[in-house]
Design a protein around this motif. Sequence first.
Motif, PDB file in Angstrom:
ATOM      1  N   CYS A 149      -0.664  13.696   1.114  1.00  0.00           N
ATOM      2  CA  CYS A 149      -2.087  13.098   0.917  1.00  0.00           C
ATOM      3  C   CYS A 149      -2.065  12.111   1.920  1.00  0.00           C
ATOM      4  CB  CYS A 149      -2.348  12.637  -0.122  1.00  0.00           C
ATOM      5  SG  CYS A 149      -1.425  11.555  -1.203  1.00  0.00           S
ATOM      6  N   ALA A 150      -3.396  11.809   2.436  1.00  0.00           N
ATOM      7  CA  ALA A 150      -3.599  10.542   3.050  1.00  0.00           C
ATOM      8  C   ALA A 150      -4.889  10.129   3.279  1.00  0.00           C
ATOM      9  CB  ALA A 150      -3.090  11.278   4.787  1.00  0.00           C
ATOM     10  N   GLN A 174       6.067  10.349   1.239  1.00  0.00           N
ATOM     11  CA  GLN A 174       6.967  10.924   1.396  1.00  0.00           C
ATOM     12  C   GLN A 174       6.911  12.697   1.319  1.00  0.00           C
ATOM     13  OE1 GLN A 174       6.151   9.885  -1.352  1.00  0.00           O
ATOM     14  NE2 GLN A 174       6.601  11.537  -2.915  1.00  0.00           N
ATOM     15  N   GLY A 175       5.816  12.946   0.611  1.00  0.00           N
ATOM     16  CA  GLY A 175       5.380  14.357   0.633  1.00  0.00           C
ATOM     17  C   GLY A 175       6.074  14.725  -0.752  1.00  0.00           C
ATOM     18  N   VAL A 225       0.869  -1.154   0.033  1.00  0.00           N
ATOM     19  CA  VAL A 225      -0.010  -0.134  -0.098  1.00  0.00           C
ATOM     20  C   VAL A 225       0.818   1.089   0.075  1.00  0.00           C
ATOM     21  CG1 VAL A 225      -1.774   1.163   1.432  1.00  0.00           C
ATOM     22  CG2 VAL A 225      -1.793  -1.123   1.117  1.00  0.00           C
ATOM     23  N   GLN A 226       0.783   2.136  -0.932  1.00  0.00           N
ATOM     24  CA  GLN A 226       1.456   3.394  -1.123  1.00  0.00           C
ATOM     25  C   GLN A 226       0.772   4.556  -1.461  1.00  0.00           C
ATOM     26  OE1 GLN A 226       4.939   2.466  -3.780  1.00  0.00           O
ATOM     27  NE2 GLN A 226       6.122   3.044  -1.977  1.00  0.00           N
ATOM     28  N   LEU A 227       0.882   5.675  -0.929  1.00  0.00           N
ATOM     29  CA  LEU A 227       0.463   6.905  -1.436  1.00  0.00           C
ATOM     30  C   LEU A 227       1.772   7.792  -1.799  1.00  0.00           C
ATOM     31  CD1 LEU A 227      -2.603   7.848   0.795  1.00  0.00           C
ATOM     32  CD2 LEU A 227      -2.667   7.424  -1.616  1.00  0.00           C
ATOM     33  N   VAL A 228       1.577   7.959  -3.225  1.00  0.00           N
ATOM     34  CA  VAL A 228       2.516   8.844  -3.836  1.00  0.00           C
ATOM     35  C   VAL A 228       2.377  10.418  -4.114  1.00  0.00           C
ATOM     36  CG1 VAL A 228       4.806   9.027  -5.420  1.00  0.00           C
ATOM     37  CG2 VAL A 228       3.964   6.621  -4.466  1.00  0.00           C
TER      38      VAL A 228
END
Length: 125
Positions: free
Chosen positions: A96-97, A117-118, A2-5
């Motif tokens: 983001c989250a 990581q922003g 799971v990742q948000l980039v």
Amino acid sequence: QVQLVESGGGLVQPGGSLRLSCAASGFTLDGYAIGWFRQAPGKEREGVSCISSSDGATYYAYSVKGRFTISRDNAKNTVYLQMNSLKPEDTAIYYCAALPGFGELLLRPSLVNYWGQGTQVTVSS
């Protein structure tokens, strides 16, 4: 995994625009409210905007209302933050989250379990 980039940050002059992207992998965003946060040097992380998972409702912090626009493209599994009329005080790392739900009261860094990581946004002449 799971990742948000986050991506799309950069250096821009006051009054300029940027569009940030938040791309998900390992899960689908359409079941989640998504929030954008930012953290300036020496300051606490703060909520900027969020968008609901269902009806596309949006919320903006007072400091960005009328200048920023949040949107989502579920087909691309991506959420965007269009930032216009940027000011030096918008300089920060933007994150983001996924949120536990939609609304101002849930746009809290303490409720976020995972941070990407922003992306750095610098507004300067």
